[in-house]
Structure formats: C-alpha cells, structure tokens
Design a protein around this motif. Structure first.
Motif, PDB file in Angstrom:
ATOM      1  N   ILE A  10      51.034  50.930  42.676  1.00 13.82           N
ATOM      2  CA  ILE A  10      49.957  51.103  43.643  1.00 13.82           C
ATOM      3  C   ILE A  10      50.484  50.794  45.044  1.00 13.82           C
ATOM      4  O   ILE A  10      51.154  49.781  45.261  1.00 13.82           O
ATOM      5  CB  ILE A  10      48.786  50.149  43.320  1.00 13.82           C
ATOM      6  CG1 ILE A  10      48.199  50.468  41.943  1.00 13.82           C
ATOM      7  CG2 ILE A  10      47.708  50.216  44.390  1.00 13.82           C
ATOM      8  CD1 ILE A  10      47.529  51.814  41.840  1.00 13.82           C
TER       9      ILE A  10
ATOM     10  N   ASN B 298      50.098  50.053  49.283  1.00 12.22           N
ATOM     11  CA  ASN B 298      49.368  49.013  50.005  1.00 12.22           C
ATOM     12  C   ASN B 298      47.880  49.350  50.082  1.00 12.22           C
ATOM     13  O   ASN B 298      47.505  50.500  50.318  1.00 12.22           O
ATOM     14  CB  ASN B 298      49.925  48.840  51.412  1.00 12.22           C
ATOM     15  CG  ASN B 298      51.286  48.176  51.410  1.00 12.22           C
ATOM     16  OD1 ASN B 298      51.595  47.398  50.509  1.00 12.22           O
ATOM     17  ND2 ASN B 298      52.105  48.487  52.405  1.00 12.22           N
ATOM     18  N   THR B 299      47.041  48.354  49.869  1.00  8.96           N
ATOM     19  CA  THR B 299      45.599  48.497  50.015  1.00  8.96           C
ATOM     20  C   THR B 299      45.133  47.554  51.122  1.00  8.96           C
ATOM     21  O   THR B 299      45.822  46.578  51.441  1.00  8.96           O
ATOM     22  CB  THR B 299      44.884  48.183  48.689  1.00  8.96           C
ATOM     23  OG1 THR B 299      45.378  46.942  48.141  1.00  8.96           O
ATOM     24  CG2 THR B 299      45.121  49.288  47.665  1.00  8.96           C
TER      25      THR B 299
ATOM     26  N   THR C 115      46.066  40.444  49.190  1.00  8.45           N
ATOM     27  CA  THR C 115      45.590  40.016  47.874  1.00  8.45           C
ATOM     28  C   THR C 115      46.657  39.196  47.153  1.00  8.45           C
ATOM     29  O   THR C 115      47.812  39.608  47.060  1.00  8.45           O
ATOM     30  CB  THR C 115      45.198  41.223  47.002  1.00  8.45           C
ATOM     31  OG1 THR C 115      44.195  41.985  47.687  1.00  8.45           O
ATOM     32  CG2 THR C 115      44.640  40.762  45.661  1.00  8.45           C
TER      33      THR C 115
ATOM     34  N   HIS D  64      41.368  37.563  47.414  1.00  8.95           N
ATOM     35  CA  HIS D  64      41.411  38.751  48.277  1.00  8.95           C
ATOM     36  C   HIS D  64      40.949  38.374  49.679  1.00  8.95           C
ATOM     37  O   HIS D  64      39.818  37.914  49.876  1.00  8.95           O
ATOM     38  CB  HIS D  64      40.524  39.852  47.699  1.00  8.95           C
ATOM     39  CG  HIS D  64      40.472  41.085  48.547  1.00  8.95           C
ATOM     40  ND1 HIS D  64      41.577  41.881  48.766  1.00  8.95           N
ATOM     41  CD2 HIS D  64      39.448  41.652  49.242  1.00  8.95           C
ATOM     42  CE1 HIS D  64      41.233  42.888  49.562  1.00  8.95           C
ATOM     43  NE2 HIS D  64      39.957  42.772  49.863  1.00  8.95           N
TER      44      HIS D  64
ATOM     45  N   GLU E 298      47.566  45.370  38.743  1.00 10.97           N
ATOM     46  CA  GLU E 298      47.567  46.421  39.759  1.00 10.97           C
ATOM     47  C   GLU E 298      47.077  47.747  39.185  1.00 10.97           C
ATOM     48  O   GLU E 298      46.244  48.440  39.807  1.00 10.97           O
ATOM     49  CB  GLU E 298      48.974  46.589  40.342  1.00 10.97           C
ATOM     50  CG  GLU E 298      49.377  45.477  41.295  1.00 10.97           C
ATOM     51  CD  GLU E 298      50.697  45.745  42.002  1.00 10.97           C
ATOM     52  OE1 GLU E 298      50.884  45.235  43.118  1.00 10.97           O
ATOM     53  OE2 GLU E 298      51.543  46.463  41.424  1.00 10.97           O
TER      54      GLU E 298
ATOM     55  N   GLY F  73      43.682  48.925  40.652  1.00  7.41           N
ATOM     56  CA  GLY F  73      43.935  49.797  41.792  1.00  7.41           C
ATOM     57  C   GLY F  73      44.142  49.022  43.085  1.00  7.41           C
ATOM     58  O   GLY F  73      44.121  49.598  44.175  1.00  7.41           O
ATOM     59  N   VAL F  74      44.341  47.709  42.976  1.00  7.38           N
ATOM     60  CA  VAL F  74      44.537  46.839  44.142  1.00  7.38           C
ATOM     61  C   VAL F  74      45.994  46.383  44.180  1.00  7.38           C
ATOM     62  O   VAL F  74      46.525  45.891  43.180  1.00  7.38           O
ATOM     63  CB  VAL F  74      43.609  45.606  44.087  1.00  7.38           C
ATOM     64  CG1 VAL F  74      43.872  44.672  45.276  1.00  7.38           C
ATOM     65  CG2 VAL F  74      42.147  46.037  44.063  1.00  7.38           C
ATOM     66  N   HIS F  75      46.648  46.552  45.331  1.00  3.39           N
ATOM     67  CA  HIS F  75      48.043  46.139  45.500  1.00  3.39           C
ATOM     68  C   HIS F  75      48.113  44.620  45.623  1.00  3.39           C
ATOM     69  O   HIS F  75      47.380  44.004  46.408  1.00  3.39           O
ATOM     70  CB  HIS F  75      48.622  46.786  46.761  1.00  3.39           C
ATOM     71  CG  HIS F  75      50.060  46.467  47.002  1.00  3.39           C
ATOM     72  ND1 HIS F  75      51.090  47.190  46.445  1.00  3.39           N
ATOM     73  CD2 HIS F  75      50.653  45.503  47.759  1.00  3.39           C
ATOM     74  CE1 HIS F  75      52.247  46.707  46.845  1.00  3.39           C
ATOM     75  NE2 HIS F  75      52.009  45.672  47.634  1.00  3.39           N
TER      76      HIS F  75
ATOM     77  N   GLN G 276      36.779  49.644  43.256  1.00  2.00           N
ATOM     78  CA  GLN G 276      36.826  50.670  44.296  1.00  2.00           C
ATOM     79  C   GLN G 276      36.490  50.057  45.649  1.00  2.00           C
ATOM     80  O   GLN G 276      37.133  50.363  46.658  1.00  2.00           O
ATOM     81  CB  GLN G 276      35.862  51.805  43.960  1.00  2.00           C
ATOM     82  CG  GLN G 276      36.382  52.777  42.914  1.00  2.00           C
ATOM     83  CD  GLN G 276      35.393  53.876  42.594  1.00  2.00           C
ATOM     84  OE1 GLN G 276      34.228  53.831  42.990  1.00  2.00           O
ATOM     85  NE2 GLN G 276      35.848  54.886  41.857  1.00  2.00           N
TER      86      GLN G 276
ATOM     87  N   SER H 206      39.519  47.722  46.634  1.00  2.00           N
ATOM     88  CA  SER H 206      40.741  48.467  46.973  1.00  2.00           C
ATOM     89  C   SER H 206      40.607  49.245  48.277  1.00  2.00           C
ATOM     90  O   SER H 206      41.617  49.551  48.917  1.00  2.00           O
ATOM     91  CB  SER H 206      41.103  49.427  45.827  1.00  2.00           C
ATOM     92  OG  SER H 206      40.122  50.426  45.677  1.00  2.00           O
ATOM     93  N   LYS H 207      39.372  49.546  48.682  1.00  6.92           N
ATOM     94  CA  LYS H 207      39.153  50.280  49.932  1.00  6.92           C
ATOM     95  C   LYS H 207      38.839  49.347  51.105  1.00  6.92           C
ATOM     96  O   LYS H 207      38.590  49.804  52.214  1.00  6.92           O
ATOM     97  CB  LYS H 207      38.012  51.284  49.750  1.00  6.92           C
ATOM     98  CG  LYS H 207      38.337  52.419  48.783  1.00  6.92           C
ATOM     99  CD  LYS H 207      37.147  53.349  48.605  1.00  6.92           C
ATOM    100  CE  LYS H 207      37.467  54.471  47.618  1.00  6.92           C
ATOM    101  NZ  LYS H 207      36.288  55.367  47.395  1.00  6.92           N
TER     102      LYS H 207
END
Length: 309
Positions: free
Chosen positions: A34, A36-37, A41, A78, A123, A127-129, A285, A288-289
């Motif tokens: 994944i 970078n988000t 984190t 996070h 990850e 979906g989170v780096h 989601q 991660s955004k």
C-alpha cells in the motif's frame, strides 16, 4: 561555552537513548505494498514475551512460563493531517487474509511471521499505510507504569482474575505496574476480548497522558526512569527513533478511541472468529482517505475510565 554545553547535553542524551532502542525490520517494502496514505499511522503491538523476566518477575506478574512471543494487543495509532488522533483496536480474533497462509485470526500473523508479516497483513486488510512500528512485552510494560508513579483508572465494577494475578475493587484507584499489566491482560468479562481491547486503549492513552504531564516531565526522578524504561522496553522499526516515540506520546494524550467494526462472529477453522464486512470496509475507507470517521462506525464504550493524573 556554557550555552554550548546546555545545547549539546540534551542532544547528546537524545542520541544516546536512541541507540538503546531495540529494533526489528518491520516496515521493509514488499510487492504490492500500500502506498502512502494521509496522516501518520503507527502499528502498536503488545506481546506476551517474557524475555529478560526472572522467575521471580514471572511469579510476581502472574505471566506463566510460556516460551516465544505472541500478541493479543494490536492497535493502530492514527495521527490525521487535521482533527483528533485515533487509537484503533484490531481484535485479535478478526478473521483476515494473511499473505501466503490463507485466512486466519489476525494475531496468527505475528505468531508465525513476526512484525513484518503482521504489518503486511494489517496494511493489506485495512488499506492504510503503516509509517511506524512499536512493540512492547510483559516485562517492559510494568516498569513503564511504575516509573511514572502509577496511573489512575476508574472501574465501574470490581475485577478478579487469578490467571492475570488481578484483584481490583470498583471505583477510582492508582494502579501499579503489576496491576496495570493484569488489567490489560484480563478477559474476565462477559464479552471477553472486546472488553479487554477497550481497557487496553484507555490505559495506553492514560499512560501517555501521565508520561507527558508536568508531574512527570518536571520531575527528574520520574522522567529519566520513564525514558530509560521506554528505550529498554520498546522494540521499533529500524527507521524509527526515540523522538518519534516522544511525538507519539504527546499526540495520544486524548485520542478518539474505537474498535474496528465487524459484521458478527462465526465459527472458523481457528475457532470463534470476528468476521469483517461492509462496516469494516467503510471504516477503513475513511481512515485511509484521511477523512473523519462517522460516529455510527465508532464503538468501544465501557471498560475502565481514566482518572486524574
């Protein structure tokens, strides 16, 4: 000359303490990683490692004598680009795909492949780096708590758990290191692990608040034992440093705390497991955004509460 010494002495201490941190290759790249988000984190892991514990320590802390290192505490810390930090528990029974091994409870990733496989699993599942990694075992935890003079927690109900060496009354009380370790280990609740992760989050946040309070930072008899304990107890990624841990502690004094939502439980080949579903996907989601997670996706009320420092 005196001014120069005043500047160089803290820098020298910082660099010295950084060299005493234990390090592991947790965050190296892998195929399909994944990217970078938004925000920063951490993956924060608590293990049952008994390394460096004497038999007297094991008896005092009621840890038992199991060899090796397993994890039942998995949290994401996070720090968004804006808004409040989040401390997110991932229950150890969450049933997820583990690279190269099929689907299993998420804690088996660490048990079979260590920090590196757990990072990869988290990850790809979230979906989170993951930018930073921190791990602490049984022995280090109690020393950290004792170094700041204990941490005050408030309990709605008394807790007795001989397996964790725990006997606490209801109400607000200051927990020493052994009691704190028992609190974050115990599953002596009707909903077992889900209640335990609430207590783990609340205590971790309380410890960070106490460690960064004036009563600790302005007291050399507390701040230096805490720094010594932290650098001796934590294992971090090869690219992490003591100043990263300090920054994390300051940011986690009053976070939003929650448990990753699941869509029910199911009996699997690993036993009773929590099954991810649409709510799990929606939750990650938002994270991660870099967006604020809606209240309806937040959970984890109950457990102990933080008292005054």
């Amino acid at each position: 000359m005196i001014l120069l010494l005043l500047v160089l002495a803290p820098v020298g201490l910082l660099l010295y303490y950084d060299t005493t941190l234990h390090r592991v290759d947790a965050l190296s790249d892998y195929s399909g990683r994944i990217g970078n988000t938004p925000g920063t984190t951490w993956l924060v892991v608590g293990t049952d490692s008994r390394a460096d514990l004497s038999q007297e320590d094991k008896d005092k802390l009621a840890t038992g004598d199991s060899d090796g290192s397993r994890t039942d505490t998995i949290m994401l810390a996070h720090i968004p680009t804006s808004g409040k930090p989040m401390l997110i528990s991932i229950p150890r029974d969450m049933y997820v795909p583990i690279p190269g091994q099929g689907s299993h409870k998420i804690n088996s990733a660490f048990n079979s492949g260590g920090a590196k496989l757990l990072v990869q699993t988290v990850e790809q599942f979230s979906g989170v780096h993951i930018d930073h990694y921190a791990e602490i075992g049984f022995g280090g935890f109690d020393r950290l708590v004792d170094s700041v003079g204990g941490v005050t927690m408030c309990l709605d109900h008394g807790i007795r758990d001989p397996k964790a060496g725990l006997r606490l009354k209801a109400g607000c009380q200051e927990l020493d290191g052994a009691q704190a370790l028992g609190l974050v280990r115990t599953r002596a609740f009707p909903n077992a692990d889900l209640e335990r992760v609430v207590n783990q989050r609340k205590f971790f946040s309380a410890l960070m608040s106490k460690a960064t309070s004036p009563s600790t930072l302005l007291n050399p008899f507390r701040v230096f034992p805490f720094i010594n304990g932290a650098t001796d107890s934590f294992t971090v990624d090869e690219g992490d440093h003591v100043w990263h841990l300090a920054w994390l502690a300051f940011r986690l004094r009053d976070p939003v705390t929650t448990t990753v939502p699941a869509d029910g439980d199911e009996y699997t080949g690993d036993g009773e497991s929590l099954i991810p579903g649409p709510s799990t996907e929606q939750f990650f989601q938002y994270v991660s955004k870099g967006q604020t997670v809606p209240d309806e996706l937040l959970s984890g009320s109950g457990g102990s509460s933080l008292g005054s420092s």
